[in-house]
Design a protein around this motif. Structure first.
Motif, mmCIF file in Angstrom:
data_model
loop_
_atom_site.group_PDB
_atom_site.id
_atom_site.type_symbol
_atom_site.label_atom_id
_atom_site.label_comp_id
_atom_site.label_asym_id
_atom_site.label_seq_id
_atom_site.Cartn_x
_atom_site.Cartn_y
_atom_site.Cartn_z
ATOM 1 N N ALA A 291 23.638 -90.211 -46.817
ATOM 2 C CA ALA A 291 22.337 -90.865 -46.631
ATOM 3 C C ALA A 291 21.849 -90.811 -45.187
ATOM 4 C CB ALA A 291 22.421 -92.321 -47.097
ATOM 5 N N ASP A 292 22.752 -90.513 -44.230
ATOM 6 C CA ASP A 292 22.346 -90.384 -42.824
ATOM 7 C C ASP A 292 21.674 -89.043 -42.543
ATOM 8 O OD1 ASP A 292 23.397 -92.903 -42.068
ATOM 9 O OD2 ASP A 292 25.406 -92.048 -41.857
ATOM 10 N N VAL A 293 21.767 -88.110 -43.499
ATOM 11 C CA VAL A 293 21.178 -86.764 -43.323
ATOM 12 C C VAL A 293 19.752 -86.771 -43.868
ATOM 13 C CG1 VAL A 293 21.414 -84.315 -43.868
ATOM 14 C CG2 VAL A 293 23.461 -85.728 -43.554
ATOM 15 N N ASN A 294 18.810 -86.279 -43.063
ATOM 16 C CA ASN A 294 17.385 -86.297 -43.454
ATOM 17 C C ASN A 294 16.817 -84.884 -43.491
ATOM 18 O OD1 ASN A 294 14.662 -86.922 -43.849
ATOM 19 N ND2 ASN A 294 14.326 -87.447 -41.711
ATOM 20 N N PRO A 295 16.391 -84.395 -44.707
ATOM 21 C CA PRO A 295 16.586 -84.983 -46.033
ATOM 22 C C PRO A 295 17.987 -84.637 -46.557
ATOM 23 C CG PRO A 295 15.348 -82.963 -46.239
ATOM 24 C CD PRO A 295 15.586 -83.150 -44.771
ATOM 25 N N PRO A 296 18.519 -85.434 -47.510
ATOM 26 C CA PRO A 296 19.885 -85.194 -47.977
ATOM 27 C C PRO A 296 19.983 -84.119 -49.057
ATOM 28 C CG PRO A 296 19.025 -87.189 -48.975
ATOM 29 C CD PRO A 296 17.939 -86.670 -48.056
ATOM 30 N N ALA A 297 19.196 -83.059 -48.937
ATOM 31 C CA ALA A 297 19.288 -81.916 -49.863
ATOM 32 C C ALA A 297 20.585 -81.156 -49.578
ATOM 33 C CB ALA A 297 18.087 -81.004 -49.670
ATOM 34 N N ARG A 334 9.732 -78.139 -43.535
ATOM 35 C CA ARG A 334 11.100 -77.881 -43.952
ATOM 36 C C ARG A 334 11.481 -78.953 -44.975
ATOM 37 N NH1 ARG A 334 10.904 -75.654 -38.883
ATOM 38 N NH2 ARG A 334 12.351 -73.957 -38.435
ATOM 39 N N ILE A 335 11.285 -78.664 -46.226
ATOM 40 C CA ILE A 335 11.606 -79.559 -47.337
ATOM 41 C C ILE A 335 11.097 -80.982 -47.044
ATOM 42 C CG2 ILE A 335 14.024 -80.179 -46.778
ATOM 43 C CD1 ILE A 335 14.566 -79.212 -49.806
ATOM 44 N N ALA A 336 9.824 -81.036 -46.629
ATOM 45 C CA ALA A 336 9.192 -82.289 -46.214
ATOM 46 C C ALA A 336 8.454 -82.939 -47.382
ATOM 47 C CB ALA A 336 8.214 -82.016 -45.070
ATOM 48 N N HIS A 337 8.777 -84.205 -47.645
ATOM 49 C CA HIS A 337 8.098 -84.949 -48.718
ATOM 50 C C HIS A 337 6.691 -85.299 -48.244
ATOM 51 C CE1 HIS A 337 7.023 -88.588 -51.049
ATOM 52 N NE2 HIS A 337 7.610 -87.931 -52.031
ATOM 53 N N VAL A 338 5.678 -84.846 -48.974
ATOM 54 C CA VAL A 338 4.284 -85.076 -48.566
ATOM 55 C C VAL A 338 3.755 -86.374 -49.177
ATOM 56 C CG1 VAL A 338 1.919 -84.168 -48.613
ATOM 57 C CG2 VAL A 338 3.864 -82.599 -48.325
ATOM 58 N N ALA A 339 3.906 -86.533 -50.488
ATOM 59 C CA ALA A 339 3.379 -87.717 -51.178
ATOM 60 C C ALA A 339 3.897 -87.755 -52.603
ATOM 61 C CB ALA A 339 1.848 -87.679 -51.183
ATOM 62 N N VAL A 347 6.505 -81.683 -52.415
ATOM 63 C CA VAL A 347 7.387 -81.343 -51.299
ATOM 64 C C VAL A 347 6.970 -79.997 -50.692
ATOM 65 C CG1 VAL A 347 9.775 -80.798 -50.636
ATOM 66 C CG2 VAL A 347 9.308 -82.667 -52.247
ATOM 67 N N ASP A 348 6.850 -79.986 -49.372
ATOM 68 C CA ASP A 348 6.415 -78.807 -48.610
ATOM 69 C C ASP A 348 7.624 -78.154 -47.963
ATOM 70 O OD1 ASP A 348 5.490 -77.041 -46.677
ATOM 71 O OD2 ASP A 348 4.579 -78.591 -45.414
ATOM 72 N N ASP A 349 8.028 -76.991 -48.472
ATOM 73 C CA ASP A 349 9.058 -76.189 -47.822
ATOM 74 C C ASP A 349 8.494 -74.802 -47.538
ATOM 75 O OD1 ASP A 349 11.476 -75.747 -46.626
ATOM 76 O OD2 ASP A 349 12.570 -75.321 -48.458
ATOM 77 N N SER A 350 7.329 -74.794 -46.888
ATOM 78 C CA SER A 350 6.671 -73.527 -46.558
ATOM 79 C C SER A 350 7.559 -72.633 -45.697
ATOM 80 C CB SER A 350 5.349 -73.802 -45.829
ATOM 81 O OG SER A 350 4.654 -72.612 -45.579
ATOM 82 N N LYS A 351 8.528 -73.237 -44.977
ATOM 83 C CA LYS A 351 9.446 -72.466 -44.133
ATOM 84 C C LYS A 351 10.384 -71.597 -44.973
ATOM 85 C CE LYS A 351 11.474 -71.462 -40.160
ATOM 86 N NZ LYS A 351 12.416 -70.450 -40.584
#
Length: 480
Positions: A291-297, A334-339, A347-351
């Motif tokens: 849970a300390d890892v952001n995001p925990p993928a 980078r696997i960013a939660h948008v809404a 989720v935006d992982d355009s990278k």
């Protein structure tokens, strides 16, 4: 570290030496200036002569440096050394001419390595097909949490020349290195290094997968403490076996499973270290929680374990690993939660610009409406689709090479509904998000993981991710 100092012996090595700098841009410009400052007779050559190149040429010419625009293939007379931009391909005529003349070729990383002072900060180095930047940033965050003076440098955008020669004093550097940079850095010797993963990429530059892997493997040469590899990717372990390292240097694996001795891994939601502990046959050190890892993928937990391994190789305490991971915020796209809209996560992982990155992204979610497509760069999609098919609720395809993905879906996931968007205008991403919303149900994830480059429709992957996020926010505002 005497980071602002260049020793007199190094300085005298360049005085009066005829050096050709190949390529302007982010690495060529500082290299030319540094060499000129050391007393070298510098000629800068560049293939293109666009507005940016002309502006950079003017800047160098004002210092008294000779610049040749529009001719990057001819070896200037009397050249004793070439310092090249990392992206210049090894098969360029300039390098063939250099080889015939017995002229060595270095990259800017090699130059920075050789210009380090006698008390220089050691390098903890990271390469791999995917995850380099995130891992290096995590590593820098952990080192900072341990109270060390550090910076994330290299392929990440901060010039190694600036880091080595600037006034800032560092204890240790977190260094991202691309396969291009490693190709041109024959004498680099890191304190410890990691290869995160290996998948086909940049094969047009390297010529073959074997050559690509060999260049990645250069990062292990001469390591002093640890060669960190991915236990789930045998190719990375093979590179460690082939490396010529210093006596006492150890192979340290990372795994998403329970770690064996000399590995870091995960046990019941805890990141643990069985490599840098007393009696590693029996003992393990807790480092942090998943849970300390952001995001925990999953792939990001692997990045965190690799960063932790390098930090532990440098002697960082367990608490700093936890604190550094908690403090770390990933870059945008980078696997960013948008809404969340109507119970659907966007989720935006355009990278994720290649199939390997997209596969890691898709593995992080259970039920996905996948937005994919762009420039394939010679990639094939059968393996990606086969592995990801059970997770796909639907797919929306955009971009120039979307037919390649559509055909792979037809072969390996014929039951998955596919929307093929035949448009490349600025509204295409909005249409893609709307189609994805139509396919998605509560509990699903709409995931932008294109598996392709963006330049057919967007200036870069950042702009593509921004367009996705804007379209998602529009959905939310329509909902009120």
């Amino acid at each position: 570290m005497g980071s602002g100092q260049v020793t007199s012996s190094v300085s005298s090595e360049f005085k009066g030496k005829r050096v050709t700098v190949a390529g302007l841009g982010v690495s060529g410009l500082p290299a030319a200036k540094v060499l000129h400052g050391l007393g070298a007779i510098v000629t800068a050559v560049n293939d293109g002569a666009d507005e940016r190149a002309r502006a950079q040429a003017a800047e160098l010419e004002a210092l008294g440096i000779t610049v040749r625009l529009g001719d990057g293939d001819t070896l200037p007379e009397g050249t004793e050394l070439i310092v090249t931009a990392p992206g210049w391909k090894p098969d360029k005529p300039l390098f063939a001419a250099a080889e015939r003349a017995g002229v060595p070729v270095w990259g800017d990383v090699e130059l920075a390595w050789r210009l380090r002072g006698p008390d220089a900060a050691p390098w903890l180095a990271v390469t791999g097909t995917n995850g380099k930047t995130t891992t290096v940033q995590m590593l820098a965050s952990i080192l900072t949490a341990a109270g060390l003076r550090t910076a994330a440098v290299g392929n990440i955008g901060v010039s190694l020349l600036d880091a080595v020669l600037g006034e800032e004093q560092y204890d240790v550097l977190a260094v991202e290195l691309s396969s291009y940079q490693l190709h041109w850095a024959p004498s680099l010797r890191a304190h410890s290094a990691a290869v995160l993963n290996l998948a086909p990429d940049h094969l047009d530059w390297h010529g073959s997968m074997e050559a690509y892997a060999a260049d990645k493997g250069r990062i292990y040469e001469g390591n002093r403490v640890a060669c960190v590899y991915n236990a789930a990717d045998k190719a990375t372990e093979d590179l460690v076996r082939e490396a010529d390292v210093e006596e006492g240097c150890r192979a340290v694996g990372f795994t998403l499973g329970t770690p064996a001795p000399s590995q870091l891994g995960v046990v019941e939601g805890i990141l643990v270290d069985r490599a840098f502990v007393e009696d590693r046959q029996k003992n393990a050190q807790e480092l942090a929680e998943v849970a300390d890892v952001n995001p925990p993928a999953p792939h990001n937990i692997a990045n965190a374990l690799a960063a932790a391994a390098l930090a532990r190789a440098y002697g960082v305490p367990a608490k700093a690993v936890r604190d550094g991971l908690r403090a770390f915020t990933p870059d945008a796209h980078r696997i960013a939660h948008v809404a969340d809209v109507d119970g659907v996560a966007y989720v935006d992982d355009s990278k994720a610009t290649n199939t390997h990155a997209a596969e890691a992204s898709l593995a992080a979610y259970e039920s996905i409406v996948w937005i994919a497509g762009g420039l394939a760069k010679g990639a094939t999609f059968d393996e990606l689709v086969t592995k990801s098919a059970p997770r796909l609720r639907g797919a929306v395809l955009i971009g120039a090479d979307r037919a390649l993905i559509r055909e792979a879906l037809a072969r390996h996931a014929p039951e998955v509904p596919v929307v093929d968007l035949d448009r490349t205008d600025t509204g295409a991403m909005r249409a893609a998000v709307q189609e994805a919303r139509r396919l998605a149900q509560a509990g699903d994830t709409v995931l932008l993981a294109p598996a392709c480059a963006s330049m057919d429709m967007f200036a870069n992957y950042n702009k593509r991710g921004d367009a996705f996020a804007d379209a998602v926010r529009e959905l939310g505002s329509v909902d009120g």
